[in-house]
Scaffold this motif. Structure first.
Motif: not given
Length: 307
Positions: A166-174, A197-203
């Protein structure tokens, strides 16, 4: 566990240490995607018709038993000779999964304890290369009850046994803004366009057996790393975004038992066009300009713009 159908303990007196599974399961990085980056359009226009992966380095750590130092060196030299023979070696270390690897001649022994007289055991690490990653299409089975946060191509992550930190930093970053066109004297600020935009998801991923884990692992990456754009649903955005797979920067096995598998990993995906923010669209701007001095700026050197 076998290498070229030879049991590693019977043939060389070796046992593979469990941490070696991290490198085997870490999904390979995708080769660089070619794309056009038009100044007048948001994001990029990538060519996603072909999926190719970079060679992957796999580090394996072994423990070798021997009654004497002479026995150790005899087994160790034979192991090196057999692994470095011409061609690929077939590693069957995880039930249901075969990896074709070649010995890395330039390997560095990050861990090498040649002989511990107290335990008659030696620990060493080899580096191998996987050149051609094999893809095995599969359908998810099993899963967890934590649903609704993410889905890929309409399949909930929970169906693969996958949850998120549930780390949303990369998604919400402008997203970054594309550099406006300039001829050296004037800058066109009539439109604002965003970069890709590159997005990283921690799963994390859970499974009740090795068979279930391997099936869901293959099913997930088949959906994620296929040709073309993939549809990623993100609950926090309440919508679907178009993405393509880029990399799996980390992979760690935390529990590996016959009846319980638990792993953590990170994936990197690219959104060619950031569609979930309003970067200004085609809003018209007025820029203060002097016929002799050109664009006017404030005392801090910032161009004066009005909308």
């Amino acid at each position: 566990m076998t290498i070229d159908s030879k049991d590693i303990y019977t043939e060389w007196g070796c046992t593979l240490l469990e941490g070696s599974f991290d490198g085997i399961l870490k999904y390979p990085k995708r080769k660089a995607v070619k794309y056009n980056n038009w100044a007048e359009a948001d994001g990029i226009d990538p060519d996603l018709s072909i999926v190719e992966f970079e060679p992957k380095t796999v580090k394996m750590e072994f423990i070798m038993k021997a009654d004497t130092l002479e026995m150790f060196w005899s087994r160790y030299r034979k192991f090196i000779t057999d692994l470095s023979a011409p061609g690929y070696r077939e590693f069957d270390l995880i039930p249901g999964m075969t990896n074709r690897l070649r010995f890395n001649a330039g390997t560095a022994y990050d861990k090498f304890v040649p002989f511990n007289a107290g335990e008659n055991a030696s620990v060493f690490e080899f580096s191998l290369i996987e050149d051609n990653h094999s893809i095995f299409p599969a359908t998810p089975s099993g899963g967890i009850n934590l649903r609704g946060d993410y889905s890929i191509n309409g399949i909930d992550f929970a169906d693969f046994g996958i949850g998120s930190d549930d780390k949303q930093e990369d998604i919400l970053k402008y997203p970054a803004i594309k550099t406006p066109f300039t001829d050296g004297r004037t800058t066109d600020l009539s439109t604002i366009k965003t970069q890709h935009k590159e997005i990283k998801l921690s799963l994390w991923m859970l499974a009740g057996s090795v068979e279930e884990f391997l099936n869901n692992y293959r099913a997930f990456f088949t959906q994620l790393a296929g040709a073309g754009n993939q549809e990623l649903y993100i609950k926090s955005l309440d919508g679907i975004i178009q993405i393509y797979y880029s990399d799996c920067p980390s992979f760690s096995v935390e529990i590996w038992r016959e009846d319980q598998i638990a792993v953590r990993f990170t994936i990197s995906v690219v959104a060619p066009v950031v569609s979930w923010v309003d970067a200004g669209g085609d809003i018209r701007y007025r820029v203060l300009k002097d016929s002799d001095l050109g664009l006017l700026a404030d005392e801090k050197g910032r161009i004066i713009v009005f909308n």
